[in-house]
Design a protein around this motif. Sequence first.
Motif, short mmCIF file in Angstrom:
data_model
loop_
_atom_site.label_atom_id
_atom_site.label_comp_id
_atom_site.label_asym_id
_atom_site.label_seq_id
_atom_site.Cartn_x
_atom_site.Cartn_y
_atom_site.Cartn_z
N PRO A 272 6.53 15.09 25.96
CA PRO A 272 6.69 13.74 26.48
C PRO A 272 5.41 13.13 27.04
O PRO A 272 5.38 11.93 27.30
CB PRO A 272 7.71 13.93 27.61
N SER A 273 4.37 13.93 27.24
CA SER A 273 3.14 13.36 27.82
C SER A 273 1.93 14.16 27.36
O SER A 273 1.49 14.01 26.23
CB SER A 273 3.23 13.34 29.36
N GLY A 274 1.40 15.02 28.22
CA GLY A 274 0.23 15.81 27.86
C GLY A 274 0.62 17.15 27.26
O GLY A 274 1.78 17.45 27.04
N LEU A 275 -0.40 17.95 27.02
CA LEU A 275 -0.21 19.27 26.43
C LEU A 275 -0.04 20.27 27.57
O LEU A 275 -0.99 20.60 28.28
CB LEU A 275 -1.43 19.63 25.58
N ASP A 276 1.20 20.75 27.80
CA ASP A 276 1.43 21.70 28.87
C ASP A 276 0.80 23.05 28.50
O ASP A 276 0.47 23.30 27.34
CB ASP A 276 2.93 21.86 29.13
N ALA B 201 -0.67 12.13 22.33
CA ALA B 201 -1.00 11.24 21.22
C ALA B 201 -2.51 11.14 21.02
O ALA B 201 -3.01 11.13 19.88
CB ALA B 201 -0.40 9.86 21.47
N ALA B 202 -3.25 11.10 22.12
CA ALA B 202 -4.71 11.07 22.03
C ALA B 202 -5.25 12.36 21.42
O ALA B 202 -6.22 12.35 20.66
CB ALA B 202 -5.31 10.84 23.41
N LEU B 203 -4.60 13.47 21.74
CA LEU B 203 -5.02 14.75 21.18
C LEU B 203 -4.83 14.75 19.66
O LEU B 203 -5.66 15.32 18.93
CB LEU B 203 -4.22 15.89 21.81
N ALA B 204 -3.76 14.14 19.18
CA ALA B 204 -3.53 14.07 17.74
C ALA B 204 -4.70 13.39 17.05
O ALA B 204 -5.18 13.83 15.99
CB ALA B 204 -2.23 13.33 17.45
N ASP B 205 -5.18 12.31 17.66
CA ASP B 205 -6.33 11.60 17.09
C ASP B 205 -7.57 12.49 17.10
O ASP B 205 -8.33 12.54 16.13
CB ASP B 205 -6.57 10.32 17.89
N GLU B 206 -7.76 13.23 18.19
CA GLU B 206 -8.91 14.13 18.30
C GLU B 206 -8.86 15.24 17.25
O GLU B 206 -9.88 15.63 16.69
CB GLU B 206 -8.92 14.74 19.70
N LEU B 207 -7.64 15.72 16.98
CA LEU B 207 -7.48 16.81 16.01
C LEU B 207 -7.51 16.31 14.57
O LEU B 207 -7.65 17.11 13.64
CB LEU B 207 -6.15 17.53 16.24
N PRO C 117 4.97 10.27 22.76
CA PRO C 117 5.03 8.83 23.04
C PRO C 117 3.69 8.18 22.76
O PRO C 117 2.63 8.78 22.97
CB PRO C 117 5.36 8.77 24.53
N PRO C 118 3.70 6.95 22.30
CA PRO C 118 2.43 6.25 22.07
C PRO C 118 1.68 6.08 23.38
O PRO C 118 2.26 5.84 24.43
CB PRO C 118 2.89 4.89 21.50
N GLY C 119 0.35 6.26 23.32
CA GLY C 119 -0.48 6.12 24.50
C GLY C 119 -0.53 7.33 25.41
O GLY C 119 -1.24 7.32 26.42
N SER C 120 0.19 8.40 25.06
CA SER C 120 0.20 9.59 25.89
C SER C 120 -1.03 10.46 25.62
O SER C 120 -1.75 10.27 24.63
CB SER C 120 1.46 10.41 25.62
N GLU C 121 -1.26 11.44 26.50
CA GLU C 121 -2.37 12.36 26.31
C GLU C 121 -2.20 13.16 25.02
O GLU C 121 -3.17 13.45 24.32
CB GLU C 121 -2.47 13.32 27.50
N LEU D 296 0.25 11.77 13.69
CA LEU D 296 0.99 11.44 14.90
C LEU D 296 2.22 10.63 14.51
O LEU D 296 2.12 9.62 13.82
CB LEU D 296 0.13 10.62 15.86
N ILE D 297 3.37 11.08 14.97
CA ILE D 297 4.60 10.31 14.81
C ILE D 297 5.09 9.95 16.21
O ILE D 297 5.50 10.83 16.98
CB ILE D 297 5.66 11.09 14.03
N PRO D 298 5.02 8.68 16.57
CA PRO D 298 5.38 8.28 17.95
C PRO D 298 6.88 8.35 18.19
O PRO D 298 7.69 8.10 17.29
CB PRO D 298 4.87 6.84 18.04
N THR D 299 7.23 8.67 19.42
CA THR D 299 8.63 8.70 19.81
C THR D 299 9.05 7.35 20.37
O THR D 299 8.21 6.49 20.65
CB THR D 299 8.87 9.77 20.87
N ASP D 300 10.35 7.17 20.53
CA ASP D 300 10.89 5.94 21.08
C ASP D 300 10.54 5.87 22.56
O ASP D 300 10.97 6.73 23.34
CB ASP D 300 12.41 5.93 20.89
N PRO D 301 9.78 4.89 23.01
CA PRO D 301 9.36 4.83 24.42
C PRO D 301 10.51 4.57 25.39
O PRO D 301 10.35 4.74 26.61
CB PRO D 301 8.34 3.69 24.45
#
Length: 521
Positions: free
Chosen positions: A141-145, A181-187, A175-179, A191-196
């Motif tokens: 739901p947010s960052g990479l635990d 999601a940013a990691l997906a771009d870095e990797l 979720p779009p804009g989450s940490e 990325l498939i966004p979830t319903d916010p």
Amino acid sequence: MSDLLAGPADIAAGLAVHGADAVDRSARAGLVARDVPARLAAQDPTLWGADAEAAARGRLGWVDTHCRSRDLLPQLAELAAELGDLDHVVLAGTGGVTLAAEVIAGCLGRPLTVLDSADPGPVRAALADRPARTVLVLAGPSGLDPTTDAHLRVWRQEWQDAGPEADRHVVVVAPPGSELAALADELGAVLIPTDPEVAGPWSALTAFGLVPAALAGAPVTELLDEAAALADALDRERDNPALALGAALGAAAAGGRSTVALVPDGTGLDGLRHWAGALLGAATGGRVLPLAAESPDAPGATGPGVLTIGIGGALAPGVTPGVAADVAVNGPLGAQFLTWSYAAATAAAALRVDPFAEPAAASTDAPADPPPSSVDGAVEVYAPTGAPADLAGALRWLVDGLGPDEHLAVTAHLDRFADAAAAGLRPLLARGTGRPVTFGWGPRHPSHTDGRARHLQITGAVTDDLAVPGRPYTFAELQAAQAAGDRWALAGRERPVLRLHLTERAAGVAQLLDTAGRTRT
């Protein structure tokens, strides 16, 4: 059950709820008087009171997420075709985000490997299974635990010799804009966004549930069709099975039947009770105690204070002869997801609790454990102050101390596949004590959020540990820290916790089962 089926039922879109009105015939009328069916179908955030309104305003998208999720279908079809050579789907995530996908794949007979703990056993098993043909789905739901971070790191090390194509092995659901999601771009990963507007266990029909299931080959379009067919009934006062179920759940809890035993009825969809239980527990703030029973005649599945609900995929449940459920819920999986979500929200409205309140997270910064109170065979006993030091005595102390509104919560921080026999503790303790007993695997079962329980935590020694690449700890050390964090959180809530550590897992589980079988109140 045959008498139950002969009575009146609420039926829509192939899903039927039998026996709901018999729980409390006035419960539905009270909800209708508050205009709950129409208000919930319209996503009215004021249903649960002023304190819950702000959170509800951004969390009611599950009512019609099956419509928005259709936008994912072309992308999922394209992605499945593109990754067609990667036939081992591994889903990594924690905090319950993996539950729905596991249910979908399991109920529809599609292979999906789920990693939701730091136990090194399942990780090693997954790594040994077609690593070059594996797609890793990271969900959160947010960052990479820390646990999911460890899963990603060990897989990236496995693929480090694969060259520039390694990024195609990773799909991120976040979720779009989450940490994350940013990691997906870095990797360079998909990325498939979830319903916010949907979170937690309500997200079964969002990308959290659909993406892993679709990659595993499940017909997710059918799930959305089944939910859409039911949606037209949600604002009705009658022929609304979701309203009938929610009214029964709320009335039972308000009337002293707060334990809800979810039992398989023999017609499939067995795993659904685990997701539904997680949803009910979260949505009712602990007012409902969901108990996933092994069978309709399992200890604790019936009795005073228990509402027994049979769950299945057909309209003619096939239950054990002589065992009666109070309510039967039967129908297709997609409609089940929407029905239980609506029913959980309705029960929360009836009980006037906030269904979207976020529980406090457990800390992993816990003090060091003291030495064991005693060692009995393959079990180290860590008894609380004032409890007997021996295994049998400590276990009896734990169950004998249960208050009239309390239950025993067993959480095993073990390998839920190799150590699956540990789940047998639940029926043994329920039979011996005559009290409600729940069982869950840590950390997917957040025991620290339960304020009405005495707790039995089981941990185990690891003989074949696995390093977390780039981190100063191993998988076993991470798992131990999570278990310690749960204990520390429970101590902060002044809940009794008995920890039993298995120095040899198979022998220890067998010893615990034997001791539990001899525990009587």
